[in-house]
Design an enzyme around this catalytic site. Structure first.
Site, mmCIF file in Angstrom:
data_model
loop_
_atom_site.group_PDB
_atom_site.id
_atom_site.type_symbol
_atom_site.label_atom_id
_atom_site.label_comp_id
_atom_site.label_asym_id
_atom_site.label_seq_id
_atom_site.Cartn_x
_atom_site.Cartn_y
_atom_site.Cartn_z
ATOM 1 N N THR A 1 0.945 -1.144 -0.172
ATOM 2 C CA THR A 1 -0.081 0.017 0.043
ATOM 3 C C THR A 1 0.755 1.178 -0.009
ATOM 4 O O THR A 1 1.757 1.449 0.846
ATOM 5 C CB THR A 1 -0.714 -0.038 1.361
ATOM 6 O OG1 THR A 1 -1.575 -0.852 1.316
ATOM 7 C CG2 THR A 1 -1.714 1.214 1.626
ATOM 8 N N GLU B 1 -9.363 -5.357 0.116
ATOM 9 C CA GLU B 1 -8.458 -4.946 1.126
ATOM 10 C C GLU B 1 -9.156 -5.254 2.633
ATOM 11 O O GLU B 1 -8.504 -5.656 3.503
ATOM 12 C CB GLU B 1 -8.072 -3.365 1.032
ATOM 13 C CG GLU B 1 -6.894 -3.117 2.061
ATOM 14 C CD GLU B 1 -6.486 -1.793 1.866
ATOM 15 O OE1 GLU B 1 -7.106 -0.881 1.586
ATOM 16 O OE2 GLU B 1 -5.196 -1.507 1.780
HETATM 17 C C1 LIG Z 1 -5.564 -4.088 -1.075
HETATM 18 C C2 LIG Z 1 -4.382 -4.756 -0.040
HETATM 19 C C3 LIG Z 1 -3.478 -3.939 0.629
HETATM 20 C C4 LIG Z 1 -2.364 -4.355 1.311
HETATM 21 N N1 LIG Z 1 -1.383 -3.558 1.783
HETATM 22 C C5 LIG Z 1 -0.454 -4.328 2.352
HETATM 23 C C6 LIG Z 1 0.783 -3.453 2.880
HETATM 24 O O1 LIG Z 1 0.560 -2.235 2.838
HETATM 25 N N2 LIG Z 1 1.643 -4.132 3.740
HETATM 26 C C7 LIG Z 1 1.723 -5.257 3.713
HETATM 27 O O2 LIG Z 1 2.614 -5.876 4.149
HETATM 28 N N3 LIG Z 1 0.830 -6.318 3.160
HETATM 29 C C8 LIG Z 1 -0.415 -5.653 2.691
HETATM 30 N N4 LIG Z 1 -1.190 -6.317 2.238
HETATM 31 C C9 LIG Z 1 -1.241 -7.952 2.229
HETATM 32 C C10 LIG Z 1 -2.091 -8.474 3.084
HETATM 33 O O3 LIG Z 1 -1.632 -8.617 4.570
HETATM 34 C C11 LIG Z 1 -2.364 -9.924 2.699
HETATM 35 O O4 LIG Z 1 -2.992 -9.894 1.432
HETATM 36 C C12 LIG Z 1 -2.769 -11.120 3.678
HETATM 37 O O5 LIG Z 1 -1.863 -11.118 4.763
HETATM 38 C C13 LIG Z 1 -3.018 -12.543 2.697
HETATM 39 O O6 LIG Z 1 -1.843 -12.862 2.204
HETATM 40 P P1 LIG Z 1 -2.059 -13.219 0.719
HETATM 41 O O7 LIG Z 1 -2.551 -12.043 -0.336
HETATM 42 O O8 LIG Z 1 -0.428 -13.660 0.264
HETATM 43 O O9 LIG Z 1 -2.909 -14.434 0.589
HETATM 44 P P2 LIG Z 1 -2.634 -15.912 0.604
HETATM 45 O O10 LIG Z 1 -1.628 -16.224 1.625
HETATM 46 O O11 LIG Z 1 -2.510 -16.483 -0.676
HETATM 47 O O12 LIG Z 1 -4.129 -16.588 1.274
HETATM 48 C C14 LIG Z 1 -5.064 -16.908 0.421
HETATM 49 C C15 LIG Z 1 -5.870 -17.789 1.420
HETATM 50 O O13 LIG Z 1 -4.965 -19.024 1.566
HETATM 51 C C16 LIG Z 1 -5.316 -19.162 3.270
HETATM 52 N N5 LIG Z 1 -3.784 -19.422 3.573
HETATM 53 C C17 LIG Z 1 -2.753 -19.028 3.357
HETATM 54 N N6 LIG Z 1 -1.570 -19.548 3.867
HETATM 55 C C18 LIG Z 1 -2.267 -20.718 4.537
HETATM 56 C C19 LIG Z 1 -1.828 -21.794 5.325
HETATM 57 N N7 LIG Z 1 -0.424 -21.920 5.582
HETATM 58 N N8 LIG Z 1 -2.322 -22.580 5.851
HETATM 59 C C20 LIG Z 1 -3.811 -22.570 5.369
HETATM 60 N N9 LIG Z 1 -4.541 -21.854 4.696
HETATM 61 C C21 LIG Z 1 -3.691 -20.822 4.285
HETATM 62 C C22 LIG Z 1 -5.552 -17.996 3.545
HETATM 63 O O14 LIG Z 1 -6.282 -18.168 4.910
HETATM 64 C C23 LIG Z 1 -6.479 -17.240 2.558
HETATM 65 O O15 LIG Z 1 -7.704 -17.779 2.732
HETATM 66 C C24 LIG Z 1 -2.378 -5.646 1.404
HETATM 67 C C25 LIG Z 1 -3.122 -6.809 0.839
HETATM 68 C C26 LIG Z 1 -4.527 -6.134 0.041
HETATM 69 C C27 LIG Z 1 -5.509 -7.013 -0.734
HETATM 70 S S1 SF4 Z 2 -6.900 0.185 4.453
HETATM 71 FE FE1 SF4 Z 2 -7.322 1.630 5.879
HETATM 72 S S2 SF4 Z 2 -5.869 1.295 7.681
HETATM 73 FE FE2 SF4 Z 2 -4.857 0.392 5.973
HETATM 74 S S3 SF4 Z 2 -3.740 1.956 5.034
HETATM 75 FE FE3 SF4 Z 2 -5.422 2.164 4.019
HETATM 76 S S4 SF4 Z 2 -6.832 3.718 5.403
HETATM 77 FE FE4 SF4 Z 2 -5.230 2.938 6.468
#
Ligand SMILES: Cc1cc2nc3c(=O)[nH]c(=O)nc-3n(C[C@H](O)[C@H](O)[C@H](O)COP(=O)(O)OP(=O)(O)OC[C@H]3O[C@@H](n4cnc5c(N)ncnc54)[C@H](O)[C@@H]3O)c2cc1C
Ligand code: SF4
Length: 519
Positions: free
Chosen positions: A200, A455
């Site tokens: 983000t 998100e």
């Molecule tokens: C719009 C948006 C903004 C974001 N901004 C940031 C940011 O600024 N900084 C940042 O660091 N992150 C950011 N994220 C990341 C966010 O924290 C992750 O999307 C989230 O942690 C899920 O990880 P993933 O997308 O890799 O999904 P995945 O890990 O691929 O998960 C997909 C599915 O699989 C399941 N799963 C995954 N691993 C396992 C496992 N080992 N065992 C069983 N089930 C599992 C999950 O529960 C989920 O249902 C953002 C995400 C989005 C969508």
């Molecule tokens: S999703 Fe909400 S909490 Fe996360 S950076 Fe954007 S405005 Fe802030």
């Protein structure tokens, strides 16, 4: 290597939205979008609305300093609340109020909370690593925080690795680059490799705080790296994330975009042996603290999703407006649906704000909000915006997805037909009706549905991550004892259990200290 913010660096903190936008120019970032390098992100029509959203945070600080700034103990000056370390529960509550306000003003993700929450979590974790290992991370980190406060920078929080095979630990992956790791150590510092996904506001930041993404164990030492990197550091490539309907920002006119001013931003960041000097390394190899850092970050960040209640206010307003424009605002089911949307929206807000009120100090002195309530807040956020969006689409009617384009409305012949046949209530211009429908589309299907819906689902961890945390803290033995006691099953034994109020319930029943005003 220096952060290139010549326009403002050394000249005092960035003091307004315009100064912030100026600070992002001429950084020579390696950014790719549609397979092409982006010459100047600030001037790209698809990127600019995300920059405007961050700029709004600076302007709010001028309009409402009590809400969006705080006194820093490090600089002795008022600094952005996004860079402030929480000194009490009220600081956390004010973070939430600022987030709701910015959600209302932008209708999107304004991007600065990831850095804010990373700052607060790393502040206490670096302190505790030093206590355990005799390292000097905390003082280094405090110096870094003070520098960013002095300059008024934006910090991106880079936690989520691309992760490869999710069933394997970092050191078990076929390709070690699936998790950011140290590729080389020298006397001057470390070099890191790997990629962070979904980042983000990363292009809109001045510094990135790189952190591990999950619990680490033996064999993962090179992955236990936390450090600060300037956004324009050599070796970083940004690949911009697409959002649905994003190219509408490159079409003429502002109607079809829905919200032409503001949008969120995510990109993938590739680190190819990026250097971090020791003064900006805040964890290196202490694997046992990775879980603490992730849990504290998600504790702060899951109640930061109160931002969605501010965005929800806009969507509820849009739904009420289209009902008004359609002439059905007095229908009882419409009123009831608006009540339901408000009920859901305030449920998000109330759990977030309660988490902040029920805060406690960490060993470092920084305050942290309640983890159980933060997880409840975020779990609501994985569901309620979808239901609010469903109800908004109900009130909008099908035209929201079948509307002709602005070019048709502007056409000398076709436009007349559209203005006649797409009329609603008498006195409402057809164009206004189209604008509000496009806003609902933007927030529930278009660019800002990224922030409002998906998100909400995955940011700060997918729903299962919250269920695990809630399950860990639900204290079933204590609750069983309450039930058995009243049912007359071993009342003496149960009485002993329920007299010990610990963990979550200790926080629930802790009596806030009296203030002078109470006496
Ligand atoms: C719009 C948006 C903004 C974001 N901004 C940031 C940011 O600024 N900084 C940042 O660091 N992150 C950011 N994220 C990341 C966010 O924290 C992750 O999307 C989230 O942690 C899920 O990880 P993933 O997308 O890799 O999904 P995945 O890990 O691929 O998960 C997909 C599915 O699989 C399941 N799963 C995954 N691993 C396992 C496992 N080992 N065992 C069983 N089930 C599992 C999950 O529960 C989920 O249902 C953002 C995400 C989005 C969508
Ligand atoms: S999703 Fe909400 S909490 Fe996360 S950076 Fe954007 S405005 Fe802030």
């Amino acid at each position: 290597m220096a952060v290139k913010m010549a326009a403002v660096s050394g000249g005092g903190p960035i003091g307004s939205g315009d100064e912030y936008i100026a600070s992002l120019r001429d950084r020579g970032l390696k950014v790719f979008l549609f397979g092409e390098p982006v010459e100047e992100p600030v001037d790209h029509p698809m990127i600019r609305p995300s920059i405007n959203a961050v700029a709004r945070t600076y302007d709010l600080a001028n309009e409402h300093p009590e809400l969006a700034t705080a006194m820093s103990p490090f600089t002795g000056t008022r600094v952005s609340r996004f860079l402030h370390i929480a000194e009490n529960a009220e600081d956390l509550v004010l973070q939430n109020k600022m987030q709701r306000r910015l959600g209302q003003l932008t209708g999107t993700c304004f991007q600065r909370c990831v850095g804010m929450d990373a700052f607060n979590s790393l502040y206490s974790v670096s302190y505790e690593i030093d206590q355990a290992h005799g390292t000097a991370y905390h003082e280094r980190f405090k110096a870094f925080v003070a520098m960013t406060q002095t300059e008024g920078f934006v910090i991106g929080g880079a936690m989520t690795d691309v992760k490869g095979d999710r069933s394997k630990a970092p050191h078990e992956q076929d390709d070690p680059d699936m998790f950011v790791h140290v590729s080389k150590r020298t006397e001057e510092g470390v070099y890191i490799r790997g990629a962070k996904a979904h980042q983000t506001g990363c292009l809109n930041s001045h510094w990135l705080l790189v952190m591990p993404t999950m619990r680490l164990g033996s064999g993962d030492e090179d992955f236990a790296i936390t450090g600060a990197v300037p956004v324009d550091a050599p070796g970083i490539t940004y690949i911009y994330g697409r959002q649905s309907c994003d190219t509408r920002a490159m079409e003429p006119g502002d109607l079809d975009v829905g919200n032409s001013q503001y949008a969120g931003q995510e990109a993938m960041i590739i680190f190819e042996d990026v250097f971090i000097p020791w003064e900006h390394v805040f964890m290196d190899g202490e694997t046992e603290f990775a879980a603490m850092l992730v849990e504290r970050f998600t504790c702060y960040h899951r109640r930061s999703y109160v931002c969605k209640s501010g965005v929800g206010d806009v969507l509820i307003g849009a739904a009420a407006t289209i009902a008004d424009f359609n002439g059905v605002d007095n229908a009882s089911h419409i009123k009831d649906k608006l009540v339901e949307m408000t009920h859901l929206n305030e449920t998000i807000y109330s759990t977030g704000i309660a988490s902040s009120y029920q805060a406690h100090p960490t060993a470092s002195g920084a305050y942290i909000n309640d983890d159980m309530l933060a997880n409840v807040c975020k779990h609501h956020v994985t569901k309620m915006p979808y239901e609010i969006g469903r109800l908004a689409q109900d009130l909008a009617g099908g035209l929201m997805v079948t509307l002709p384009s602005q070019q048709d409305l502007d056409h000398p012949d076709i436009g007349k037909l559209l203005r006649k046949y797409l009329k609603g209530r008498k006195g409402i211009p057809t164009e206004d009706r189209m604008r509000i429908l496009r806003l609902i589309e933007n927030m529930t299907l278009g660019r800002n549905a990224v922030g409002y819906l998906t998100e909400s689902m995955h940011g700060a961890g997918s729903p299962q991550a919250q269920r695990i945390q809630i399950g860990r803290q639900m204290q079933l033995d204590f609750k069983k004892a309450l039930a058995k006691n009243l049912a007359g099953i071993d009342p003496d034994v149960q009485q002993g259990v329920i007299e010990t109020v610990s963990d979550y319930f200790e926080r629930v029943f802790s009596i806030p200290k009296k203030t002078a005003a109470d006496d």
